[in-house]
Write an enzyme that holds these catalytic residues in place. Structure first.
Site, PDB file in Angstrom:
ATOM      1  N   GLU A 113       0.749  -1.129  -0.073  1.00 19.72           N
ATOM      2  CA  GLU A 113      -0.007   0.117  -0.057  1.00 19.72           C
ATOM      3  C   GLU A 113       0.917   1.172  -0.136  1.00 19.72           C
ATOM      4  O   GLU A 113       2.225   1.089   0.052  1.00 19.72           O
ATOM      5  CB  GLU A 113      -0.782   0.030   1.155  1.00 19.72           C
ATOM      6  CG  GLU A 113      -1.921  -1.214   1.488  1.00 19.72           C
ATOM      7  CD  GLU A 113      -2.524  -1.158   2.968  1.00 19.72           C
ATOM      8  OE1 GLU A 113      -2.161  -0.274   3.583  1.00 19.72           O
ATOM      9  OE2 GLU A 113      -3.093  -2.231   3.147  1.00 19.72           O
ATOM     10  N   ASP A 117       1.488  10.530   4.259  1.00 18.25           N
ATOM     11  CA  ASP A 117       1.921  11.462   5.287  1.00 18.25           C
ATOM     12  C   ASP A 117       0.899  12.065   5.900  1.00 18.25           C
ATOM     13  O   ASP A 117       0.722  13.378   5.483  1.00 18.25           O
ATOM     14  CB  ASP A 117       2.923  12.100   4.514  1.00 18.25           C
ATOM     15  CG  ASP A 117       4.036  12.904   5.468  1.00 18.25           C
ATOM     16  OD1 ASP A 117       4.132  12.255   6.327  1.00 18.25           O
ATOM     17  OD2 ASP A 117       4.634  13.833   5.045  1.00 18.25           O
ATOM     18  N   TYR A 227      -6.787   1.420   6.545  1.00 15.49           N
ATOM     19  CA  TYR A 227      -5.968   0.364   6.137  1.00 15.49           C
ATOM     20  C   TYR A 227      -5.738  -0.735   7.178  1.00 15.49           C
ATOM     21  O   TYR A 227      -4.914  -1.656   6.847  1.00 15.49           O
ATOM     22  CB  TYR A 227      -4.627   1.035   5.800  1.00 15.49           C
ATOM     23  CG  TYR A 227      -3.936   1.857   6.740  1.00 15.49           C
ATOM     24  CD1 TYR A 227      -3.773   1.733   8.216  1.00 15.49           C
ATOM     25  CD2 TYR A 227      -3.703   3.358   6.180  1.00 15.49           C
ATOM     26  CE1 TYR A 227      -3.322   2.747   8.956  1.00 15.49           C
ATOM     27  CE2 TYR A 227      -3.125   4.216   7.259  1.00 15.49           C
ATOM     28  CZ  TYR A 227      -2.758   4.014   8.571  1.00 15.49           C
ATOM     29  OH  TYR A 227      -2.678   4.798   9.207  1.00 15.49           O
ATOM     30  N   LYS A 315      10.834   3.205   2.722  1.00 14.69           N
ATOM     31  CA  LYS A 315      10.657   4.590   2.501  1.00 14.69           C
ATOM     32  C   LYS A 315      11.468   5.023   1.053  1.00 14.69           C
ATOM     33  O   LYS A 315      12.276   4.248   0.532  1.00 14.69           O
ATOM     34  CB  LYS A 315      11.720   5.221   3.431  1.00 14.69           C
ATOM     35  CG  LYS A 315      11.170   4.813   5.111  1.00 14.69           C
ATOM     36  CD  LYS A 315       9.623   5.336   5.280  1.00 14.69           C
ATOM     37  CE  LYS A 315       9.808   6.687   5.731  1.00 14.69           C
ATOM     38  NZ  LYS A 315      10.215   7.006   7.173  1.00 14.69           N
ATOM     39  N   CYS A 409      26.527  40.330  16.739  1.00 15.34           N
ATOM     40  CA  CYS A 409      25.426  39.610  16.709  1.00 15.34           C
ATOM     41  C   CYS A 409      24.393  40.625  15.835  1.00 15.34           C
ATOM     42  O   CYS A 409      24.306  41.779  16.022  1.00 15.34           O
ATOM     43  CB  CYS A 409      24.819  39.541  18.136  1.00 15.34           C
ATOM     44  SG  CYS A 409      23.182  39.119  18.344  1.00 15.34           S
ATOM     45  N   CYS A 412      21.499  41.925  18.592  1.00 15.05           N
ATOM     46  CA  CYS A 412      21.953  42.805  19.759  1.00 15.05           C
ATOM     47  C   CYS A 412      23.053  43.662  19.458  1.00 15.05           C
ATOM     48  O   CYS A 412      23.537  44.620  20.283  1.00 15.05           O
ATOM     49  CB  CYS A 412      21.951  42.315  20.935  1.00 15.05           C
ATOM     50  SG  CYS A 412      23.258  41.134  21.183  1.00 15.05           S
ATOM     51  N   CYS A 427      26.777  34.554  20.339  1.00 14.91           N
ATOM     52  CA  CYS A 427      26.488  35.885  21.109  1.00 14.91           C
ATOM     53  C   CYS A 427      26.491  35.440  22.648  1.00 14.91           C
ATOM     54  O   CYS A 427      25.372  34.669  22.744  1.00 14.91           O
ATOM     55  CB  CYS A 427      25.097  36.330  20.405  1.00 14.91           C
ATOM     56  SG  CYS A 427      24.362  37.779  21.484  1.00 14.91           S
ATOM     57  N   CYS A 432      20.325  39.234  24.962  1.00 14.17           N
ATOM     58  CA  CYS A 432      19.857  39.413  23.701  1.00 14.17           C
ATOM     59  C   CYS A 432      18.354  39.147  23.398  1.00 14.17           C
ATOM     60  O   CYS A 432      18.055  38.021  23.843  1.00 14.17           O
ATOM     61  CB  CYS A 432      20.850  38.459  22.839  1.00 14.17           C
ATOM     62  SG  CYS A 432      20.497  38.399  20.952  1.00 14.17           S
TER      63      CYS A 432
HETATM   64  S1  IVH Z   1      -0.924   0.068   8.926  1.00 15.23           S
HETATM   65  C1  IVH Z   1       2.151  -1.865  11.795  1.00 15.23           C
HETATM   66  N1  IVH Z   1      -1.048   1.084   6.567  1.00 15.23           N
HETATM   67  O1  IVH Z   1       2.588   4.456   9.341  1.00 15.23           O
HETATM   68  C2  IVH Z   1       0.780  -1.443  11.107  1.00 15.23           C
HETATM   69  N2  IVH Z   1      -0.048   2.354   8.520  1.00 15.23           N
HETATM   70  O2  IVH Z   1       4.897   3.872  11.132  1.00 15.23           O
HETATM   71  C3  IVH Z   1       0.638   0.082  11.251  1.00 15.23           C
HETATM   72  N3  IVH Z   1       0.995   4.667   7.949  1.00 15.23           N
HETATM   73  O3  IVH Z   1       1.242   5.510  12.418  1.00 15.23           O
HETATM   74  C4  IVH Z   1      -0.635   0.353  10.495  1.00 15.23           C
HETATM   75  N4  IVH Z   1       0.105   4.532   5.587  1.00 15.23           N
HETATM   76  O4  IVH Z   1       0.148   6.552  10.296  1.00 15.23           O
HETATM   77  C5  IVH Z   1      -0.475   1.361   7.948  1.00 15.23           C
HETATM   78  N5  IVH Z   1      -0.964   2.085   4.547  1.00 15.23           N
HETATM   79  C6  IVH Z   1      -0.687   2.246   5.872  1.00 15.23           C
HETATM   80  C7  IVH Z   1      -0.126   3.373   6.299  1.00 15.23           C
HETATM   81  C8  IVH Z   1       0.439   3.362   7.625  1.00 15.23           C
HETATM   82  C9  IVH Z   1       0.725   5.311   6.777  1.00 15.23           C
HETATM   83  C10 IVH Z   1       1.437   5.186   9.100  1.00 15.23           C
HETATM   84  C11 IVH Z   1       0.390   5.237  10.379  1.00 15.23           C
HETATM   85  C12 IVH Z   1       1.328   4.735  11.382  1.00 15.23           C
HETATM   86  C13 IVH Z   1       2.667   4.523  10.734  1.00 15.23           C
HETATM   87  C14 IVH Z   1       3.485   3.349  11.451  1.00 15.23           C
END
Ligand code: IVH
Length: 670
Positions: A113, A117, A227, A315, A409, A412, A427, A432
Site C-alpha cells: 500500500e 504522510d 488500512y 521509504k 550579533c 543585539c 552571541c 540578547c
Molecule cells: S498499517 C504496523 N498502513 O505508518 C501496522 N500504516 O509507522 C501499522 N501509515 O502511524 C498500521 N500508511 O500513520 C498502515 N497503509 C498504511 C499506512 C500506515 C501510513 C502510518 C501510520 C502509522 C505509521 C507507522
C-alpha cells in the site's frame, strides 16, 4: 404528524449519506454541489423545527457546535504499532527473507500500500455507529478527537449495511490527510490572513485534528484512507485483501492504489512504480507499506518491540530540488549559537514550497563550498527541515560571493565569539532579545510547559513590545494587555490565559527541560527529576554527585551545577515560583517508568555495552532484571553465544530480542 416528519428526516438523512458516500468514498457524485447543499439545508430546517428528533448520526451533526476544553485519553484495546524501515530493494528483500524463513515457506503473498504522510487514527463502530475516535498517540494511548473526526465527510457516522453485514464491533485504523491542492489553497488563504503557513500536509492534519474547536476542523478539507483493524466482532476477516474489500462496502474509504503481490519482486515493482509517479499523486506519500496478506501468518510472525515482524515500510529517498541560493542570513538560537540559514528562490519539492534551508554552521558552508548566488541542490526528507545537499560549482557565473560569519550579533550588536572546541559562533549576551525569544519558545514548547496557542509571532510581539522581558512575565500576562495587542480578540485572550493557567502546574521533569539548562534535553530532565524528586535537592547537589549518576557525563554535570550556581538562573526560578508556577510531585507513572514491572533476562554477551550497563538502563526505566527465565519474564535479550536460556525462552513462548531490537526498545522509551 411526528411520524411523517420522522420519516421525512430519515429519508433525507439516508439520501445525504448516500451522496456523501458517492462523492467522498467512491468519487462518483450524482448531484451538483448546489443540489447537495439544497438537500442538506432542507434537513437542517426540519431539524431546527424539531430539535428533539436530532440524533448524533445525523449528517448535520458532523460539526460540533461547542469547542471542547481538552482531549481525554483513550486506551487502544490493541496497540497501534509502527513499522521498521527499508530504504531500497535490498532492504525489502532482507525483510522477505526473514519472513519466509520464519514461516518456513519459499514465497508469500503481500499487500503493498502507500504510506501516506498524515496522522494515524482509530475509529470505533459499535453496532454500526461511530462511538469513539482517537489519535494514535504513543500507540497505547491516544487522544479523544471524536468531535473533530466527525467533521470529516469521508468518515461515516454510521456504517453502511447494504452490501456487507455490519460487525457488532469494528475498530478501524486509517490515515487522516489532506490533498496537496487543498493544502496549497489553505496555505494561500492563511498567508492572505497574515497567519503562518503550515510547513507540510502532515503538520496540518495533526494540528487540525487536535483543534479544540471542531468548526475549524470542519473548515479544512481532511480525508481518510482506512488500512488496518484492531478488535473486530461479528464478522471474520482473514487477510488484508479481504479487509480492503470489506471496508468500502461498509462505507469506509480505502486507497485504491494498492497491489496484491505474489512474492517480494512484485512488491519491488510496485515500489518502483510509485517512486516514479509520486509527484503526480494528489497527496504526499513518503514510501510504501508492505504487509503479509494472511492474518494467520501474521500471528505466527508476531511483534517485536513496537513493530510487527509481518510488515515493513519501504521509504522513498529524500526528495530533491534545484534552485538558487539568494542569500545567507544568520539566526540566533537560545544558547546564543549563530546558525546560517539559506534564503532560497522558492522551489517546490514533493508539493511543498521550500524557501529556506538550514546550513548548520560556517564549517559546513566551507566544506560544501557553498557561495551566495550558487545553484544548489535542496533536499527534503519527511518532516526534517530542508537542507542543502551540495552546490553546483559548474554553473557559476563569477558573480557568486563567499559567506562570512558576522563579527557582531545581527540582533543585539554584541561581539561574536567562536568557542575553540566547537564549530559554533555565539552571541554571549544573555539579554540578547533574539536569545530571549528562543528561550521563551523553548519554555512553552511541548516538552516544557506546553502552552497551547502561543507561537513565535506572538512571542515576538510580546518581547518586542516590552511586555515580556522575563519568563515570569509570561505567567503574569493579563486579559487587558492581551486584548491590547494587534489582531488579538477577547476569545483568543481567554483561550491563551486558560492555556497558561493550566500550564502553570508542571512536573519537575518538564520544568527542568523548560529552563533550557545547557545539555539537558527531555530525557536527562526526566532522569534528574526522578533521581532528585524535588527541586531543592537538585539545586543543592554538587557536580560530583551529578556526575555519579548513570548517564550523566562530567560535561553535563558541570553544566548543570554551573547553571544552578548562577545567580540569574536562581532568580529566574524564584520569580517563576512567585508568579504562580507550581511543581507537581512526580506521578506514579513517571516514577514507575515506561518498563515498570517488566522482567528482562540476558543471555550471551552484548556488543554495544556490558550486561550490567544494559541492566542499569532497564532499571532506570522501571524494569526488573532477572537471572532465569520464568512465566513472568517479558523479554529475553540475546547476546552473542546465548546459552540455554534462549531455548527455554522459546519453549515458554517468551519474546526474544536481538541486541538491536533491545536497543530500539530502550530508545523508544527513554
Ligand atoms: S498499517 C504496523 N498502513 O505508518 C501496522 N500504516 O509507522 C501499522 N501509515 O502511524 C498500521 N500508511 O500513520 C498502515 N497503509 C498504511 C499506512 C500506515 C501510513 C502510518 C501510520 C502509522 C505509521 C507507522
Amino acid at each position: 404528524m411526528t411520524l411523517s416528519v420522522t420519516r421525512e428526516i430519515a429519508k433525507l438523512r439516508g439520501e445525504i449519506e448516500r451522496h456523501n458516500y458517492l462523492y467522498y468514498v467512491v468519487n462518483q457524485p450524482e448531484l451538483t454541489d448546489a443540489e447537495y447543499d439544497a438537500l442538506y439545508r432542507k434537513l437542517e430546517e426540519i431539524e431546527a423545527k424539531h430539535p428533539e428528533l436530532i440524533t448524533p448520526d445525523s449528517p448535520t451533526q458532523r460539526v460540533g457546535s461547542e469547542p471542547s476544553q481538552s482531549f481525554a485519553s483513550i486506551k487502544h484495546s490493541i496497540a497501534m504499532l509502527s513499522f521498521g524501515n527499508a530504504f531500497d530493494a535490498d532492504g525489502l528483500r532482507d525483510f522477505d527473507r526473514r519472513v519466509c524463513s520464519q514461516l518456513g515457506v519459499e514465497q508469500i503473498t503481500y499487500v503493498a500500500e502507500l504510506k501516506l504522510d498524515g496522522l494515524a487514527v482509530e475509529l470505533v463502530y459499535q453496532d454500526g455507529l461511530l462511538v469513539n475516535g482517537s489519535t494514535r498517540g504513543d500507540g497505547r494511548i491516544g487522544e479523544d478527537v471524536l468531535a473533530n473526526l466527525r467533521t470529516i465527510r469521508s468518515i461515516p457516522l454510521r456504517l453502511r449495511d447494504a452490501d456487507s453485514p455490519v460487525p457488532s464491533l469494528l475498530e478501524v485504523r486509517g490515515e487522516v490527510f489532506i490533498e496537496k491542492q487543498a493544502f496549497a489553497t489553505l496555505n494561500r488563504q492563511r498567508e492572505a490572513d497574515e497567519l503562518p503557513p503550515f510547513a507540510n500536509p502532515r503538520n496540518l492534519a495533526a494540528g487540525t485534528l487536535r483543534q479544540l474547536d471542531a468548526r475549524v476542523t470542519a473548515g479544512r478539507s481532511l480525508s481518510i484512507y482506512c488500512y488496518d483493524v484492531g478488535l473486530v466482532e461479528g464478522i471474520t476477516i482473514e487477510s488484508q485483501q479481504q479487509l480492503l474489500d470489506i471496508l468500502p462496502k461498509l462505507g469506509l474509504r480505502v486507497n485504491p492504489r494498492y497491489r496484491s503481490c505474489s512474492g517480494i519482486e512484485q512488491v519491488i515493482g510496485f515500489y518502483g512504480d510509485i517512486l516514479d509517479s509520486r509527484q503526480a499523486l494528489p497527496y504526499e506519500a513518503d514510501g510504501i507499506v508492505v504487509k503479509v496478506d494472511s492474518f494467520a501468518a501474521r500471528e505466527t510472525l508476531g511483534t517485536v518491540s513496537r513493530s510487527p515482524r509481518w510488515a515493513i515500510a519501504g521509504k522513498f529517498p529524500a526528495a530533491q530540488g534545484i534552485t538558487t541560493l539568494k542569500d545567507i542570513v544568520v539566526s540566533v538560537g537560545r544558547t546564543g549559537a549563530l546558525t546560517p540559514v539559506a534564503v532560497l528562490e522558492p522551489v517546490r519539492i514533493q508539493g511543498v514550497e521550500i524557501s529556506s534551508a538550514t546550513l548548520h554552521n560556517e564549517d559546513e558552508i566551507l566544506r560544501k563550498d557553498i557561495r551566495i548566488g550558487d545553484t544548489v541542490v535542496v533536499e527534503r526528507a519527511g518532516d526534517v527541515i530542508p537542507k542543502i545537499a551540495r552546490s553546483m560549482p559548474e554553473l557559476r557565473t563569477g558573480d557568486e560571493r563567499l559567506f562570512v560569519m558576522p563579527t557582531t550579533c545581527p540582533v543585539c550588536g554584541s561581539h561574536i565569539v567562536r568557542v575553540e572546541t566547537e564549530a559554533a559562533h555565539r552571541c554571549l549576551n544573555t539579554t540578547c532579545p533574539a536569545r530571549f525569544k528562543q528561550s521563551v519558545l523553548h519554555f512553552i514548547s511541548k516538552g516544557g510547559l506546553d502552552v497551547e496557542g502561543m507561537g513565535p509571532q506572538l512571542i515576538a510581539q510580546l518581547v518586542d513590545g516590552g511586555i515580556v522581558s522575563s519568563l515570569a512575565d509570561l505567567l503574569r500576562l493579563d486579559r487587558d494587555t492581551l486584548i491590547g495587542l494587534e489582531r488579538f480578540g477577547p476569545q483568543s485572550a481567554d483561550n491563551l490565559l486558560a492555556a497558561l493557567d493550566s500550564s502553570k502546574k508542571v512536573s519537575l521533569g518538564r520544568f527542568l527541560f523548560a529552563l533550557g539548562i545547557p545539555g539537558v534535553g527531555a530525557h536527562l530532565a526526566e532522569l534528574l527529576a526522578r533521581h532528585f524528586d524535588n527541586l531543592d535537592s537538585l539545586v543543592q547537589a554538587g557536580e560530583e554527585e551529578l556526575a555519579s549518576l548513570h548517564e550523566i557525563g562530567p560535561l553535563s554535570a558541570h553544566a548543570i551545577s554551573t547553571f544552578f550556581a548562577n545567580k540569574q538562573s536562581r532568580q529566574t526560578i524564584r520569580d517563576l515560583l512567585d508568579a504562580g508556577l507550581t511543581l507537581e510531585a512526580p506521578s506514579a507513572e513517571s516514577e514507575a517508568g515506561a518498563l515498570a514491572g517488566q522482567r528482562f533476562v540476558f543471555t550471551g554477551s552484548l556488543s554495544s555495552m556490558t550486561r550490567s550497563e544494559a541492566g542499569e538502563r532497564v532499571k532506570s526505566l522501571g524494569g526488573i532484571v532477572a537471572s532465569s527465565v520464568s512465566k513472568t519474564t517479558q523479554y529475553v535479550v540475546l547476546g552473542e553465544n546465548p546459552g540455554s536460556k534462549a531455548d527455554k525462552a522459546r519453549e515458554a513462548g517468551v519474546s526474544l530480542l536481538t541486541e538491536d531490537e533491545f536497543l530500539q526498545l530502550l530508545e523508544s522509551h527513554e
